[in-house]
Design an enzyme around this catalytic site. Structure first.
Site, PDB file in Angstrom:
ATOM      1  N   TYR A 201     -41.869  47.333  11.860  1.00  0.00           N
ATOM      2  CA  TYR A 201     -42.213  48.185  13.011  1.00  0.00           C
ATOM      3  C   TYR A 201     -43.316  47.458  13.768  1.00  0.00           C
ATOM      4  CZ  TYR A 201     -39.976  52.228  10.660  1.00  0.00           C
ATOM      5  OH  TYR A 201     -39.094  53.097  10.046  1.00  0.00           O
ATOM      6  N   PRO A 293     -37.167  58.967  16.062  1.00  0.00           N
ATOM      7  CA  PRO A 293     -36.716  58.201  14.891  1.00  0.00           C
ATOM      8  C   PRO A 293     -37.779  57.270  14.297  1.00  0.00           C
ATOM      9  CG  PRO A 293     -35.642  57.431  16.881  1.00  0.00           C
ATOM     10  CD  PRO A 293     -36.396  58.651  17.253  1.00  0.00           C
ATOM     11  N   LYS A 297     -36.838  60.053   9.842  1.00  0.00           N
ATOM     12  CA  LYS A 297     -36.793  61.370   9.193  1.00  0.00           C
ATOM     13  C   LYS A 297     -35.605  62.237   9.605  1.00  0.00           C
ATOM     14  CE  LYS A 297     -40.182  60.614   6.693  1.00  0.00           C
ATOM     15  NZ  LYS A 297     -39.656  60.044   5.457  1.00  0.00           N
ATOM     16  N   TYR A 385     -43.513  58.282   4.190  1.00  0.00           N
ATOM     17  CA  TYR A 385     -42.357  57.453   4.570  1.00  0.00           C
ATOM     18  C   TYR A 385     -41.238  57.565   3.527  1.00  0.00           C
ATOM     19  CZ  TYR A 385     -39.734  53.658   6.726  1.00  0.00           C
ATOM     20  OH  TYR A 385     -38.745  52.930   7.360  1.00  0.00           O
TER      21      TYR A 385
END
Ligand code: FAS
Ligand code: PHB
Length: 390
Positions: A201, A293, A297, A385
């Protein structure tokens, strides 16, 4: 036609609910407005929490996932020229996530429903719930110009954000909470080797980027784009160049590019409808809530809704116990709101908000710098997470 549970929608929520109920001896009918091919053509989520992976195994649809899915013990965040790894397994006592596309999950659920004689009716037009506030609800629909009806004991609206289920609840019985983000995700699927064995990310001044995958030879990438983006202006070359500019140099240097086999833009919103039930109608999955997103989840929240709802329906039919059905909405919403918070916080942390200027980006960098200097902060992110308990 008569059944115990009428299910609207043959996405992961509806199919998983139907499968779990079948294994408990409870019959259902699934009504889907699209064709099976259309449902299976959608590219959606990619990361399964352990809770969902365990549910699929318990529902006898986990075999291909265990054979082909990728178990990930960590995830990476890139920011301010740094690439930092969050040790999910080390910080959560061994918990991991499974990288296995939602499309594959849906395919496996269809196969199981077929094998067990499940009733999934596709291209069902104008599905309409009736008598939801009575003890004899029913669903009507049309197909090929013919009208149909199924009488049921309960209706599960697993029909996504734009479905008919939530719309069937009287406006004065529903409260909707929503936040729309001023950008979307442009996603590309490509038959290329993933740039890393784990997800990355990226927080970058040009905008957010995400490097994900579906297998060792199928990659999924995203870049943040303005809401009014015209996808026709995004050639593959433009996408790859922009993605490289948002990644650390050592990552960009090893990025394998190739033709996109799917390219689409998804808007980002946070949304929760309360309550998730009305009379004999229960909302599950995107029908009741949406998350950006960024926290991976969406699909996983659909799973926990189905976990609570299936157990409540089984308690009703097996023991005549109504308490879990009455408690479904409150119980599901407690987990939903925690995932909404996490998804919102990841979105605020990683995306570019032009209105926040350079101060906003420095605050994001300070939070990320603090995160990777604090075991407590990393543990908090890791446990969210991998998925909070059901
Ligand atoms: P779904 O929307 O998957 O399924 C609902 C089904 O109901 C559909 O098949 C629809 O055709 C059907 N339906 C709708 N109205 C109907 C009607 N009136 N009658 C009959 N049938 C009807 N989540 C992540 O975790 N990571 C991601 O990267 C991610 N990317 C996404 C990208 C996009 C474009 C979208 C829209 C969502 C994304 N999500 C992601 C979230 C997504 O994965 C959902 O959480 C997941 O699909 C939820 O599953 P369902 O609740 O089954 O809803
Ligand atoms: C994906 O692989 O599509 C994916 C993974 C993680 C996210 C969002 C999407 O947070």
């Amino acid at each position: 036609m008569k059944t115990k549970v009428g299910i609207i929608g043959a996405g992961p929520s509806g199919l998983l609910l139907s499968q779990i109920l079948h294994l408990a001896g409870i019959d259902s009918v699934v009504l889907e407005r699209k064709s099976r091919d259309y449902v299976l053509s959608r590219i959606r989520a990619g990361v399964l929490e352990q809770g969902l992976a365990d549910m699929l195994r318990a529902a006898e649809v986990g075999k291909r996932m265990d054979a082909e899915g990728l178990v990930h013990e960590g995830v990476n965040l890139a920011f301010d020229g740094r690439l930092e790894r969050l040790d999910l397994a080390g910080l959560t006592g061994g918990k991991t996530v499974m990288v296995y596309g939602q499309t594959e999950v849906t395919h496996d659920l269809y196969e199981a429903r077929d094998a067990m004689g499940g009733t999934v009716i596709h291209e069902a037009d104008d599905v309409t719930p009736h008598g939801l506030d009575t003890d004899r609800p029913y669903l009507t629909w049309t197909k090929g110009g013919e009208a149909f009806r199924v009488d049921c004991d309960f209706v599960a609206a697993c029909d996504g954000f734009h479905g008919v289920g939530r719309q069937s609840i009287p406006k004065d019985r529903l409260v909707e909470h929503e936040k729309v983000y001023p950008f979307g995700w442009l996603g590309v699927l490509s038959r290329t080797r993933p740039v890393d064995h784990e997800l990355i990310y990226a927080n970058h001044e040009r905008g957010f980027a995400l490097c994900s995958m579906r297998s060792d030879v199928l990659s999924r990438y995203y870049v943040q784009v303005p809401l009014d983006t015209d996808i026709g202006q995004w050639s593959d070359d433009r996408f790859w160049e922009e993605l490289k500019r948002r990644l650390p140099q050592e990552v960009a240097a090893r990025l394998e590019t190739g033709p996109s086999i799917e390219k689409s833009i998804a808007p980002l919103r946070s949304f929760v409808a309360e309550p998730l039930s009305y009379g004999r109608l229960f909302l599950a999955g995107d029908a009741g809530h949406i998350v950006p997103p960024t926290g991976a989840k969406g699909l996983n929240l659909a799973a926990s809704d189905v976990h609570y709802l299936s157990r409540a329906l089984i308690a009703h039919y097996h023991e005549g116990d109504e308490s879990a059905l009455r408690a479904y909405s409150e119980k599901a919403l407690r987990r939903i709101w925690k995932a909404e918070r996490f998804s919102w916080s990841m979105t605020m942390l990683l995306h570019r908000f032009p209105a926040e200027g350079s101060f906003g980006q420095r605050i994001q960098h300070a939070e990320l710098d603090y995160l990777f200097g604090s075991k407590a902060a990393m543990t908090a992110m890791a446990e969210n997470y991998v998925g909070l308990p059901y």
